[in-house]
Design a protein around this motif. Structure first.
Motif, PDB file in Angstrom:
ATOM      1  N   ARG A   1      35.400  40.885  22.368  1.00 42.89           N
ATOM      2  CA  ARG A   1      36.846  41.146  22.345  1.00 42.89           C
ATOM      3  C   ARG A   1      37.540  40.554  23.562  1.00 42.89           C
ATOM      4  O   ARG A   1      38.645  40.022  23.464  1.00 42.89           O
ATOM      5  CB  ARG A   1      37.111  42.638  22.266  1.00 42.89           C
ATOM      6  CG  ARG A   1      36.840  43.215  20.919  1.00 42.89           C
ATOM      7  CD  ARG A   1      37.225  44.662  20.871  1.00 42.89           C
ATOM      8  NE  ARG A   1      36.947  45.213  19.551  1.00 42.89           N
ATOM      9  CZ  ARG A   1      37.052  46.491  19.247  1.00 42.89           C
ATOM     10  NH1 ARG A   1      37.429  47.351  20.172  1.00 42.89           N
ATOM     11  NH2 ARG A   1      36.773  46.901  18.039  1.00 42.89           N
ATOM     12  N   ALA A   2      36.908  40.660  24.718  1.00 44.78           N
ATOM     13  CA  ALA A   2      37.485  40.073  25.926  1.00 44.78           C
ATOM     14  C   ALA A   2      37.528  38.558  25.823  1.00 44.78           C
ATOM     15  O   ALA A   2      38.459  37.920  26.325  1.00 44.78           O
ATOM     16  CB  ALA A   2      36.685  40.498  27.152  1.00 44.78           C
ATOM     17  N   THR A   3      36.543  37.974  25.172  1.00 46.25           N
ATOM     18  CA  THR A   3      36.523  36.528  24.991  1.00 46.25           C
ATOM     19  C   THR A   3      37.653  36.080  24.086  1.00 46.25           C
ATOM     20  O   THR A   3      38.313  35.073  24.353  1.00 46.25           O
ATOM     21  CB  THR A   3      35.169  36.084  24.392  1.00 46.25           C
ATOM     22  OG1 THR A   3      34.123  36.497  25.271  1.00 46.25           O
ATOM     23  CG2 THR A   3      35.121  34.585  24.210  1.00 46.25           C
ATOM     24  N   ILE A   4      37.896  36.839  23.039  1.00 48.40           N
ATOM     25  CA  ILE A   4      38.952  36.478  22.096  1.00 48.40           C
ATOM     26  C   ILE A   4      40.334  36.661  22.718  1.00 48.40           C
ATOM     27  O   ILE A   4      41.200  35.792  22.594  1.00 48.40           O
ATOM     28  CB  ILE A   4      38.821  37.310  20.806  1.00 48.40           C
ATOM     29  CG1 ILE A   4      37.542  36.904  20.056  1.00 48.40           C
ATOM     30  CG2 ILE A   4      40.032  37.130  19.913  1.00 48.40           C
ATOM     31  CD1 ILE A   4      37.191  37.824  18.909  1.00 48.40           C
ATOM     32  N   ALA A   5      40.549  37.757  23.404  1.00 50.01           N
ATOM     33  CA  ALA A   5      41.892  38.105  23.869  1.00 50.01           C
ATOM     34  C   ALA A   5      42.225  37.606  25.267  1.00 50.01           C
ATOM     35  O   ALA A   5      43.376  37.307  25.551  1.00 50.01           O
ATOM     36  CB  ALA A   5      42.064  39.622  23.841  1.00 50.01           C
ATOM     37  N   GLY A   6      41.230  37.531  26.121  1.00 49.65           N
ATOM     38  CA  GLY A   6      41.523  37.268  27.524  1.00 49.65           C
ATOM     39  C   GLY A   6      41.519  35.800  27.897  1.00 49.65           C
ATOM     40  O   GLY A   6      41.215  34.927  27.092  1.00 49.65           O
ATOM     41  N   PRO A   7      41.852  35.547  29.150  1.00 51.22           N
ATOM     42  CA  PRO A   7      41.819  34.170  29.642  1.00 51.22           C
ATOM     43  C   PRO A   7      40.374  33.710  29.838  1.00 51.22           C
ATOM     44  O   PRO A   7      39.476  34.515  30.068  1.00 51.22           O
ATOM     45  CB  PRO A   7      42.546  34.257  30.988  1.00 51.22           C
ATOM     46  CG  PRO A   7      42.333  35.659  31.431  1.00 51.22           C
ATOM     47  CD  PRO A   7      42.309  36.479  30.168  1.00 51.22           C
ATOM     48  N   ARG A   8      40.184  32.425  29.726  1.00 55.45           N
ATOM     49  CA  ARG A   8      38.845  31.868  29.906  1.00 55.45           C
ATOM     50  C   ARG A   8      38.729  31.343  31.338  1.00 55.45           C
ATOM     51  O   ARG A   8      39.273  30.302  31.678  1.00 55.45           O
ATOM     52  CB  ARG A   8      38.603  30.764  28.900  1.00 55.45           C
ATOM     53  CG  ARG A   8      38.516  31.308  27.503  1.00 55.45           C
ATOM     54  CD  ARG A   8      37.904  30.333  26.557  1.00 55.45           C
ATOM     55  NE  ARG A   8      37.489  30.940  25.310  1.00 55.45           N
ATOM     56  CZ  ARG A   8      38.285  31.393  24.368  1.00 55.45           C
ATOM     57  NH1 ARG A   8      39.580  31.361  24.541  1.00 55.45           N
ATOM     58  NH2 ARG A   8      37.802  31.883  23.257  1.00 55.45           N
ATOM     59  N   ASP A   9      38.024  32.105  32.156  1.00 58.15           N
ATOM     60  CA  ASP A   9      37.807  31.705  33.533  1.00 58.15           C
ATOM     61  C   ASP A   9      36.402  32.123  33.947  1.00 58.15           C
ATOM     62  O   ASP A   9      35.578  32.485  33.102  1.00 58.15           O
ATOM     63  CB  ASP A   9      38.874  32.293  34.459  1.00 58.15           C
ATOM     64  CG  ASP A   9      38.947  33.807  34.418  1.00 58.15           C
ATOM     65  OD1 ASP A   9      38.237  34.418  33.615  1.00 58.15           O
ATOM     66  OD2 ASP A   9      39.721  34.390  35.208  1.00 58.15           O
ATOM     67  N   TRP A  10      36.122  32.074  35.231  1.00 57.85           N
ATOM     68  CA  TRP A  10      34.776  32.330  35.714  1.00 57.85           C
ATOM     69  C   TRP A  10      34.340  33.769  35.481  1.00 57.85           C
ATOM     70  O   TRP A  10      33.148  34.035  35.342  1.00 57.85           O
ATOM     71  CB  TRP A  10      34.683  31.984  37.200  1.00 57.85           C
ATOM     72  CG  TRP A  10      35.623  32.762  38.066  1.00 57.85           C
ATOM     73  CD1 TRP A  10      36.901  32.459  38.369  1.00 57.85           C
ATOM     74  CD2 TRP A  10      35.331  33.993  38.727  1.00 57.85           C
ATOM     75  NE1 TRP A  10      37.457  33.410  39.170  1.00 57.85           N
ATOM     76  CE2 TRP A  10      36.514  34.376  39.419  1.00 57.85           C
ATOM     77  CE3 TRP A  10      34.220  34.805  38.805  1.00 57.85           C
ATOM     78  CZ2 TRP A  10      36.575  35.533  40.175  1.00 57.85           C
ATOM     79  CZ3 TRP A  10      34.290  35.959  39.553  1.00 57.85           C
ATOM     80  CH2 TRP A  10      35.453  36.307  40.232  1.00 57.85           C
ATOM     81  N   ARG A  11      35.271  34.693  35.390  1.00 61.15           N
ATOM     82  CA  ARG A  11      34.906  36.095  35.158  1.00 61.15           C
ATOM     83  C   ARG A  11      34.348  36.302  33.756  1.00 61.15           C
ATOM     84  O   ARG A  11      33.469  37.140  33.541  1.00 61.15           O
ATOM     85  CB  ARG A  11      36.098  37.002  35.395  1.00 61.15           C
ATOM     86  CG  ARG A  11      36.492  37.054  36.867  1.00 61.15           C
ATOM     87  CD  ARG A  11      37.721  37.850  37.062  1.00 61.15           C
ATOM     88  NE  ARG A  11      38.843  37.058  36.525  1.00 61.15           N
ATOM     89  CZ  ARG A  11      40.099  37.426  36.577  1.00 61.15           C
ATOM     90  NH1 ARG A  11      40.426  38.570  37.096  1.00 61.15           N
ATOM     91  NH2 ARG A  11      41.035  36.644  36.085  1.00 61.15           N
ATOM     92  N   LEU A  12      34.854  35.543  32.803  1.00 58.43           N
ATOM     93  CA  LEU A  12      34.338  35.632  31.439  1.00 58.43           C
ATOM     94  C   LEU A  12      32.881  35.183  31.386  1.00 58.43           C
ATOM     95  O   LEU A  12      32.051  35.813  30.721  1.00 58.43           O
ATOM     96  CB  LEU A  12      35.193  34.799  30.489  1.00 58.43           C
ATOM     97  CG  LEU A  12      34.809  34.853  29.019  1.00 58.43           C
ATOM     98  CD1 LEU A  12      35.005  36.267  28.489  1.00 58.43           C
ATOM     99  CD2 LEU A  12      35.639  33.873  28.224  1.00 58.43           C
ATOM    100  N   LEU A  13      32.572  34.118  32.097  1.00 54.49           N
ATOM    101  CA  LEU A  13      31.185  33.652  32.167  1.00 54.49           C
ATOM    102  C   LEU A  13      30.288  34.719  32.782  1.00 54.49           C
ATOM    103  O   LEU A  13      29.178  34.974  32.275  1.00 54.49           O
ATOM    104  CB  LEU A  13      31.104  32.359  32.971  1.00 54.49           C
ATOM    105  CG  LEU A  13      29.706  31.810  33.180  1.00 54.49           C
ATOM    106  CD1 LEU A  13      29.106  31.367  31.855  1.00 54.49           C
ATOM    107  CD2 LEU A  13      29.722  30.681  34.171  1.00 54.49           C
TER     108      LEU A  13
END
Length: 61
Positions: free
Chosen positions: A22-34
């Motif tokens: 869900r965070a991958t779909i909704a949020g920004p793609r940056d180093w925290r997602l990785l």
């Protein structure tokens, strides 16, 4: 296979994976997602390893 699916640790890791998706779909793609994906994969690997180790100890006893 059933011992893995019904383990509390594995279930918790799978449900936390839903939050990561869900965070991958909704949020920004940056180093925290990785880092979220890496930490989720590590927790899933630890949960599976723990279940395997417990099963191995049960066979030895």
């Amino acid at each position: 296979m059933r011992k893995y699916l019904f383990s509390g640790a594995v279930l918790a890791a799978i449900f936390s994976g839903i939050g990561v998706v869900r965070a991958t779909i909704a949020g920004p793609r940056d180093w925290r997602l990785l880092l979220m994906w890496v930490s989720w994969a590590a927790s899933l690997a630890i949960a599976i390893g723990t279940v395997a180790e417990d099963a191995k100890q049960g066979e030895l006893e």
